[in-house]
Design a protein around this motif. Structure first.
Motif, PDB file in Angstrom:
ATOM      1  N   UNK A   1       3.033   7.858  11.053  1.00 33.33           N
ATOM      2  CA  UNK A   1       3.153   7.121  12.317  1.00 33.33           C
ATOM      3  C   UNK A   1       2.152   5.986  12.473  1.00 33.33           C
ATOM      4  N   UNK A   2       1.097   5.971  11.657  1.00 27.48           N
ATOM      5  CA  UNK A   2       0.094   4.914  11.785  1.00 27.48           C
ATOM      6  C   UNK A   2      -0.611   4.745  10.448  1.00 27.48           C
ATOM      7  N   UNK A   3      -0.927   3.472  10.108  1.00 26.88           N
ATOM      8  CA  UNK A   3      -1.603   3.210   8.835  1.00 26.88           C
ATOM      9  C   UNK A   3      -2.540   2.010   8.957  1.00 26.88           C
ATOM     10  N   UNK A   4      -3.773   2.203   8.534  1.00 21.66           N
ATOM     11  CA  UNK A   4      -4.751   1.122   8.473  1.00 21.66           C
ATOM     12  C   UNK A   4      -5.389   1.145   7.092  1.00 21.66           C
ATOM     13  N   UNK A   5      -5.541  -0.010   6.486  1.00 22.23           N
ATOM     14  CA  UNK A   5      -6.123  -0.074   5.145  1.00 22.23           C
ATOM     15  C   UNK A   5      -6.917  -1.360   4.998  1.00 22.23           C
ATOM     16  N   UNK A   6      -7.920  -1.318   4.130  1.00 26.04           N
ATOM     17  CA  UNK A   6      -8.698  -2.505   3.794  1.00 26.04           C
ATOM     18  C   UNK A   6      -8.890  -2.534   2.287  1.00 26.04           C
ATOM     19  N   UNK A   7      -8.850  -3.733   1.708  1.00 26.90           N
ATOM     20  CA  UNK A   7      -8.938  -3.879   0.256  1.00 26.90           C
ATOM     21  C   UNK A   7      -9.895  -5.002  -0.114  1.00 26.90           C
ATOM     22  N   UNK A   8     -10.677  -4.761  -1.167  1.00 26.57           N
ATOM     23  CA  UNK A   8     -11.560  -5.776  -1.742  1.00 26.57           C
ATOM     24  C   UNK A   8     -11.075  -6.051  -3.153  1.00 26.57           C
ATOM     25  N   UNK A   9     -10.344  -7.143  -3.317  1.00 29.60           N
ATOM     26  CA  UNK A   9      -9.687  -7.449  -4.590  1.00 29.60           C
ATOM     27  C   UNK A   9     -10.137  -8.790  -5.153  1.00 29.60           C
ATOM     28  N   UNK A  10     -11.348  -9.204  -4.832  1.00 25.55           N
ATOM     29  CA  UNK A  10     -11.815 -10.489  -5.310  1.00 25.55           C
ATOM     30  C   UNK A  10     -11.212 -11.633  -4.519  1.00 25.55           C
ATOM     31  N   UNK A  11     -11.274 -12.859  -5.048  1.00 23.01           N
ATOM     32  CA  UNK A  11     -10.726 -14.008  -4.329  1.00 23.01           C
ATOM     33  C   UNK A  11      -9.230 -13.840  -4.078  1.00 23.01           C
ATOM     34  N   UNK A  12      -8.781 -14.161  -2.898  1.00 24.29           N
ATOM     35  CA  UNK A  12      -7.370 -14.046  -2.527  1.00 24.29           C
ATOM     36  C   UNK A  12      -6.752 -15.446  -2.531  1.00 24.29           C
ATOM     37  N   UNK A  13      -5.822 -15.679  -3.440  1.00 21.07           N
ATOM     38  CA  UNK A  13      -5.229 -17.008  -3.566  1.00 21.07           C
ATOM     39  C   UNK A  13      -4.211 -17.292  -2.475  1.00 21.07           C
ATOM     40  N   UNK A  14      -3.460 -16.271  -2.061  1.00 32.20           N
ATOM     41  CA  UNK A  14      -2.438 -16.463  -1.036  1.00 32.20           C
ATOM     42  C   UNK A  14      -2.407 -15.210  -0.164  1.00 32.20           C
ATOM     43  N   UNK A  15      -3.084 -15.209   0.987  1.00 34.20           N
ATOM     44  CA  UNK A  15      -3.193 -14.000   1.808  1.00 34.20           C
ATOM     45  C   UNK A  15      -1.846 -13.423   2.229  1.00 34.20           C
ATOM     46  N   UNK A  16      -0.864 -14.260   2.514  1.00 35.30           N
ATOM     47  CA  UNK A  16       0.434 -13.755   2.959  1.00 35.30           C
ATOM     48  C   UNK A  16       1.117 -12.969   1.845  1.00 35.30           C
ATOM     49  N   UNK A  17       1.130 -13.519   0.633  1.00 30.40           N
ATOM     50  CA  UNK A  17       1.740 -12.818  -0.485  1.00 30.40           C
ATOM     51  C   UNK A  17       0.939 -11.569  -0.845  1.00 30.40           C
ATOM     52  N   UNK A  18      -0.387 -11.655  -0.744  1.00 31.39           N
ATOM     53  CA  UNK A  18      -1.221 -10.495  -1.062  1.00 31.39           C
ATOM     54  C   UNK A  18      -0.921  -9.340  -0.114  1.00 31.39           C
ATOM     55  N   UNK A  19      -0.851  -9.627   1.172  1.00 25.54           N
ATOM     56  CA  UNK A  19      -0.544  -8.568   2.144  1.00 25.54           C
ATOM     57  C   UNK A  19       0.853  -7.988   1.900  1.00 25.54           C
ATOM     58  N   UNK A  20       1.790  -8.834   1.526  1.00 27.34           N
ATOM     59  CA  UNK A  20       3.142  -8.346   1.263  1.00 27.34           C
ATOM     60  C   UNK A  20       3.141  -7.379   0.087  1.00 27.34           C
ATOM     61  N   UNK A  21       2.378  -7.690  -0.971  1.00 31.10           N
ATOM     62  CA  UNK A  21       2.312  -6.775  -2.104  1.00 31.10           C
ATOM     63  C   UNK A  21       1.645  -5.460  -1.712  1.00 31.10           C
ATOM     64  N   UNK A  22       0.611  -5.537  -0.894  1.00 32.07           N
ATOM     65  CA  UNK A  22      -0.067  -4.316  -0.464  1.00 32.07           C
ATOM     66  C   UNK A  22       0.834  -3.478   0.431  1.00 32.07           C
ATOM     67  N   UNK A  23       1.616  -4.127   1.281  1.00 37.02           N
ATOM     68  CA  UNK A  23       2.590  -3.396   2.092  1.00 37.02           C
ATOM     69  C   UNK A  23       3.595  -2.673   1.200  1.00 37.02           C
ATOM     70  N   UNK A  24       4.065  -3.357   0.167  1.00 34.68           N
ATOM     71  CA  UNK A  24       4.998  -2.729  -0.752  1.00 34.68           C
ATOM     72  C   UNK A  24       4.381  -1.560  -1.482  1.00 34.68           C
ATOM     73  N   UNK A  25       3.111  -1.707  -1.885  1.00 33.98           N
ATOM     74  CA  UNK A  25       2.430  -0.628  -2.575  1.00 33.98           C
ATOM     75  C   UNK A  25       2.258   0.601  -1.701  1.00 33.98           C
ATOM     76  N   UNK A  26       1.866   0.400  -0.447  1.00 32.32           N
ATOM     77  CA  UNK A  26       1.697   1.528   0.473  1.00 32.32           C
ATOM     78  C   UNK A  26       3.036   2.207   0.728  1.00 32.32           C
ATOM     79  N   UNK A  27       4.090   1.417   0.890  1.00 34.70           N
ATOM     80  CA  UNK A  27       5.423   1.990   1.067  1.00 34.70           C
ATOM     81  C   UNK A  27       5.820   2.814  -0.153  1.00 34.70           C
ATOM     82  N   UNK A  28       5.495   2.313  -1.330  1.00 38.13           N
ATOM     83  CA  UNK A  28       5.704   3.052  -2.578  1.00 38.13           C
ATOM     84  C   UNK A  28       4.971   4.392  -2.494  1.00 38.13           C
ATOM     85  N   UNK A  29       3.718   4.368  -2.016  1.00 35.21           N
ATOM     86  CA  UNK A  29       2.936   5.589  -1.911  1.00 35.21           C
ATOM     87  C   UNK A  29       3.518   6.584  -0.924  1.00 35.21           C
ATOM     88  N   UNK A  30       4.088   6.078   0.172  1.00 34.95           N
ATOM     89  CA  UNK A  30       4.742   6.960   1.143  1.00 34.95           C
ATOM     90  C   UNK A  30       5.942   7.642   0.495  1.00 34.95           C
TER      91      UNK A  30
END
Length: 350
Positions: free
Chosen positions: A227-256
């Motif tokens: 019902x709720x999810x909060x996450x923070x990531x330190x992955x070095x320099x982020x070239x495109x924050x929007x695409x990075x967040x989208x990949x992380x969203x996909x990864x978390x969904x994969x984990x669910x």
């Protein structure tokens, strides 16, 4: 970690913070950079972890048990050799190309962005082509290595292109003047490069993150819902924050999905696989609160650049299992967590 925390009577997050290390204990090397503590503290604060009841079965909402869980994410930084060709057309368009492939993660967007930034050209004057084996060789798209690997080759090609432009057309050359170049000058601005990963035996390079989640467990139906999810990531320099967040969203969904749905049973007699394979949909996950903690000075294409793809998956199923334990008191170690694992034993209802 959570089982140890429970035995010691220590909050799971506090146990991890107390045992934080500044070196890679498998090699003895210091981390190139590590902001895991920042991930812990920022995500825990946004989630409200300080209000978590310490004991199990301490939260209830309507007729279901509620639990809070967390886990750590870590993934190695990988980079391999790659090639890139660049060609300067009579129309003023500079095209970069590598034999990588777009699997929906935004490779073409990031490579175009990277090339434009380094050459100093507008995005409209740059293109990145991929998906053709006649282009310079690159490794497969996997293991969270494409951005760092292909990006290094694109960055090197763009750097050389900028230097060559100055040599053939002068320091004042602009994108508008590219159409005025002679065929010989354009030929000098069309070439290929190959890069190899730098070797630094003095440090260990990883990406880090922290997951915090809430689940509801209906023990009458044997159903768990995130019902709720909060996450923070330190992955070095982020070239495109929007695409990075989208990949992380996909990864978390994969984990669910890994934690609660995805299973391919196998008949041990025939060794044939059967049954249905369920994947999480939008209704199976909440809105995801994701923060990117970028405290590394951008060093493109240096060793601080790393991939993001899989780190969203790492630790996500563990966070769910820990939350289910907090909700129900059941310590479940096999995935996926099924109806049978969660169903209240037969007997009088409480």
């Amino acid at each position: 970690m959570d089982e140890l925390a429970e035995q010691l009577g220590v909050d799971p997050l506090e146990l991890r913070i107390r045992n934080h290390t500044e070196i890679d204990q498998t090699s003895g090397r210091p981390w190139s950079d590590k902001h895991l503590l920042d991930c812990y503290r920022s995500a825990a604060d946004r989630f409200g972890w300080a209000d978590r009841p310490p004991g199990v079965r301490g939260l209830r909402r309507n007729h279901v048990q509620v639990g809070w869980g967390m886990a750590t994410a870590m993934f190695p930084a990988r980079r391999m050799a790659a090639g890139c060709q660049v060609s300067t057309g009579a129309d003023g368009c500079v095209r970069f190309a590598s034999a990588t492939h777009e699997i929906g993660t935004g490779v073409r967007t990031v490579m175009t962005q990277l090339a434009a930034d380094i050459t100093g050209l507008p995005l409209s004057a740059v293109a990145f082509d991929s998906g053709d084996s006649s282009f310079p060789e690159t490794p497969r798209s996997g293991a969270s290595q494409t951005t760092a690997t292909v990006g290094a080759a694109v960055a090197e090609a763009a750097t050389q292109w900028r230097r060559r432009l100055t040599e053939v057309a002068g320091a004042a050359a602009t994108a508008q003047s590219l159409t005025a170049l002679s065929p010989e000058q354009r030929a000098a601005l069309s070439f290929s490069v190959t890069t190899s990963p730098p070797i630094d035996e003095g440090v260990s390079i990883r990406s880090f993150g922290a997951h915090f989640c809430e689940v509801e467990v209906d023990e009458y139906l044997g159903r768990a819902r995130v019902t709720r999810w909060t996450a923070a990531f330190a992955c070095g320099p982020v070239l495109n924050p929007k695409l990075a967040r989208s990949q992380l969203m996909g990864g978390i969904t994969f984990g669910i999905g890994m934690a609660l749905l995805e299973q391919l049973p196998e008949d041990r007699t025939s060794l044939r696989r059967g049954g249905e394979y369920y994947l999480p949909t939008h209704t199976d996950r909440p809105d995801l609160d994701i923060e990117l903690i970028d405290k590394t000075v951008a060093d493109i294409p240096g060793p601080t650049l790393r991939g993001i793809g899989e780190i969203g998956i790492a630790g996500a199923p563990a966070a769910i299992a820990n939350a289910i334990h907090h909700a129900t008191g059941r310590r479940l170690r096999n995935l996926p967590i099924t109806v049978e694992d969660l169903m209240m034993p037969a007997g009088p209802r409480r």
